[in-house]
Scaffold this motif. Structure first.
Motif, mmCIF file in Angstrom:
data_model
loop_
_atom_site.group_PDB
_atom_site.id
_atom_site.type_symbol
_atom_site.label_atom_id
_atom_site.label_comp_id
_atom_site.label_asym_id
_atom_site.label_seq_id
_atom_site.Cartn_x
_atom_site.Cartn_y
_atom_site.Cartn_z
ATOM 1 N N ILE A 59 5.770 7.066 6.997
ATOM 2 C CA ILE A 59 6.377 7.693 7.731
ATOM 3 C C ILE A 59 7.740 7.356 8.004
ATOM 4 N N GLN A 60 7.921 5.955 8.327
ATOM 5 C CA GLN A 60 9.322 5.319 8.620
ATOM 6 C C GLN A 60 10.050 5.539 7.247
ATOM 7 N N GLY A 61 9.703 5.686 6.093
ATOM 8 C CA GLY A 61 10.582 5.828 4.606
ATOM 9 C C GLY A 61 10.095 7.298 4.265
ATOM 10 N N ILE A 62 9.834 8.156 5.104
ATOM 11 C CA ILE A 62 9.447 9.660 4.448
ATOM 12 C C ILE A 62 10.804 10.098 3.621
ATOM 13 N N HIS A 63 12.066 9.616 3.829
ATOM 14 C CA HIS A 63 13.152 10.270 3.003
ATOM 15 C C HIS A 63 13.340 9.337 1.539
ATOM 16 N N SER A 64 12.380 8.612 1.535
ATOM 17 C CA SER A 64 12.369 7.610 0.050
ATOM 18 C C SER A 64 11.259 8.085 -0.532
ATOM 19 N N TRP A 65 10.343 9.139 -0.140
ATOM 20 C CA TRP A 65 9.284 9.551 -1.106
ATOM 21 C C TRP A 65 9.575 10.050 -2.412
ATOM 22 N N GLY A 66 8.651 9.533 -3.280
ATOM 23 C CA GLY A 66 8.974 10.103 -4.726
ATOM 24 C C GLY A 66 9.895 9.054 -5.295
ATOM 25 N N TRP A 67 10.113 8.069 -4.796
ATOM 26 C CA TRP A 67 11.441 7.138 -5.460
ATOM 27 C C TRP A 67 12.526 7.711 -5.357
ATOM 28 N N ARG A 102 6.331 0.926 -12.502
ATOM 29 C CA ARG A 102 4.713 1.367 -12.953
ATOM 30 C C ARG A 102 4.764 3.044 -12.679
ATOM 31 N N TYR A 103 5.145 3.495 -11.490
ATOM 32 C CA TYR A 103 5.055 4.742 -11.299
ATOM 33 C C TYR A 103 5.936 5.735 -12.157
ATOM 34 N N LEU A 104 7.223 5.297 -12.753
ATOM 35 C CA LEU A 104 8.207 6.091 -13.646
ATOM 36 C C LEU A 104 7.232 5.956 -14.852
ATOM 37 N N ALA A 105 6.484 5.185 -15.380
ATOM 38 C CA ALA A 105 6.124 4.776 -16.586
ATOM 39 C C ALA A 105 4.817 5.987 -16.565
ATOM 40 N N VAL A 139 0.926 -1.163 -0.093
ATOM 41 C CA VAL A 139 0.072 -0.038 -0.171
ATOM 42 C C VAL A 139 0.699 1.226 -0.070
ATOM 43 N N PHE A 140 1.862 1.270 0.695
ATOM 44 C CA PHE A 140 2.908 2.371 0.947
ATOM 45 C C PHE A 140 3.455 2.629 -0.434
ATOM 46 N N TYR A 141 3.925 1.591 -1.234
ATOM 47 C CA TYR A 141 4.612 1.454 -2.479
ATOM 48 C C TYR A 141 3.586 2.089 -3.408
ATOM 49 N N ALA A 142 2.234 2.010 -3.501
ATOM 50 C CA ALA A 142 1.399 2.491 -4.159
ATOM 51 C C ALA A 142 1.292 4.059 -4.220
ATOM 52 N N PHE A 143 1.505 4.494 -3.042
ATOM 53 C CA PHE A 143 1.580 6.049 -2.985
ATOM 54 C C PHE A 143 2.952 6.671 -2.816
ATOM 55 N N ARG A 144 3.967 5.964 -2.764
ATOM 56 C CA ARG A 144 5.349 6.488 -2.483
ATOM 57 C C ARG A 144 5.874 7.729 -3.416
ATOM 58 N N GLY A 145 5.565 7.461 -4.876
ATOM 59 C CA GLY A 145 6.024 8.271 -5.748
ATOM 60 C C GLY A 145 5.066 9.706 -5.311
ATOM 61 N N GLN A 146 3.817 9.554 -5.476
ATOM 62 C CA GLN A 146 3.042 10.927 -5.379
ATOM 63 C C GLN A 146 3.255 11.597 -3.974
ATOM 64 N N LEU A 147 3.715 11.026 -2.940
ATOM 65 C CA LEU A 147 3.724 11.510 -1.646
ATOM 66 C C LEU A 147 4.892 12.635 -1.649
ATOM 67 N N ALA A 148 5.766 12.624 -2.734
ATOM 68 C CA ALA A 148 6.433 13.843 -2.964
ATOM 69 C C ALA A 148 6.230 14.903 -3.373
ATOM 70 N N TRP A 149 5.016 15.027 -4.367
ATOM 71 C CA TRP A 149 4.413 16.118 -4.832
ATOM 72 C C TRP A 149 3.054 16.436 -4.906
ATOM 73 N N GLN A 150 2.188 15.337 -4.666
ATOM 74 C CA GLN A 150 0.631 15.399 -4.608
ATOM 75 C C GLN A 150 0.509 16.335 -3.333
ATOM 76 N N PRO A 162 3.521 8.559 -13.546
ATOM 77 C CA PRO A 162 3.371 9.327 -12.272
ATOM 78 C C PRO A 162 2.137 9.606 -11.745
ATOM 79 N N ASN A 163 1.202 9.932 -12.615
ATOM 80 C CA ASN A 163 -0.149 10.231 -12.164
ATOM 81 C C ASN A 163 -1.202 9.247 -11.887
ATOM 82 N N SER A 164 -0.606 7.979 -11.954
ATOM 83 C CA SER A 164 -1.676 6.754 -12.003
ATOM 84 C C SER A 164 -1.905 6.463 -10.596
#
Length: 301
Positions: free
Chosen positions: A290-298, A156-159, A107-118, A161-163
């Protein structure tokens, strides 16, 4: 062929012309370089206060976010191990803690990319839909199972980012199997006990989160104002792309952090939450994030 005096003069003139052209080009290149350096110097001077504000915000929250990240990791570990106590099948074939850890991490991975800009409001609203995940499963595809799921989510995110990858996991057979197995191996009668214990496990994390929340919200407002001011500068902030991107990312990360809450479930009302599996997955997914906050946005700092 004999060369006459006029031929030598023509050759000399040609060489002189070539040398003059080379000299002119070098002078032009030097002028361009000087102009670029002058422009960069003006940009640096004009945008100095934005760099300083960025450093100040980062410094202000660095240690408290590090503490919060550790608290999230500690709470996550405690909660997933708690699940083994409720396994009606005696840890066969896998421990329940492994199932909960893996599906909540997905679930976290599903949001990880957009957590850095959404926006925080957008991401938190979609994140919270996970509290009903057990009733929304529709296994019909193989998006993320059968190997390194982390890289599958990243690709999938890099392909795209808005998915909305939180929709994709609902159809993923592997994710659905994890959630279904969790649900089948815990007696519904133990749901109240599990949820009450989960709330106890979150006490220290919640205290840390609530203590930093006012400052984080204040910083989000400060960064938003800076970005708006930067857009109106004679030299717009976007002309310093790395600085603009850093400010924008920092604002988005802090904004998302300020919205990622785990609702408190009171002991007296715990019996009403028949979706205790989904509630637990949601809580663990937030803790993963939150544990992985420094990796948001891949992107790892």
């Amino acid at each position: 062929m004999d060369f006459g005096f006029s031929d030598y003069l023509a050759a000399a003139a040609l060489v002189a012309t070539a040398l003059n052209a080379l000299y002119t080009k070098r002078q032009s290149d030097s002028a361009k370089t000087a102009s670029i350096n002058d422009y960069r110097a003006k940009l640096s001077d004009q945008h100095a206060r934005y760099r300083e504000a960025f450093r100040e915000v980062r410094k202000r929250h660095k240690e408290e976010i590090r503490r919060l990240s550790r608290q999230a990791g500690d709470a996550l570990t405690t909660i997933i191990h708690r699940f083994d106590e409720y396994d009606v099948e005696g840890h066969v074939p896998r421990y329940l803690r492994h199932l909960l850890h893996e599906c909540s991490e997905m679930v976290f991975y599903a949001f990880r990319g957009q957590l850095a800009w959404q926006t925080g409001l957008n991401i938190s609203h979609r994140f919270y839909q996970v509290v009903n995940v057990e009733n929304r499963l529709n296994p019909c595809a193989d998006h993320f199972g059968g190997g390194d799921s982390q890289h599958a989510f990243e690709r999938r995110y890099l392909a795209d980012p808005n998915s909305y990858m939180e929709q994709d996991i609902l159809a993923d057979r592997y994710f659905c199997s994890l959630v279904s197995e969790l649900k089948s191996r815990i007696d519904p009668a133990d749901g109240v006990s599990l949820l009450v214990g989960l709330q106890d496990d979150l006490v220290a994390f919640r205290a840390e989160y609530e203590s930093l929340l006012p400052g984080v919200r204040e910083s989000v407002e400060q960064l938003e104002e800076l970005i708006e001011e930067g857009a109106a500068e004679h030299f717009p902030l976007t002309e310093s792309p790395r600085l603009h991107a850093a400010l924008t990312r920092e604002k988005a990360v802090l904004d998302a952090l300020s919205y990622l809450k785990i609702p408190v479930i009171e002991k007296d009302s715990a019996r009403h939450y028949v979706n205790f599996i989904s509630q637990s997955i949601y809580a663990c997914a937030v803790l993963h994030a939150i544990q992985g906050i420094h990796s948001w946005g891949w992107y790892r700092e």
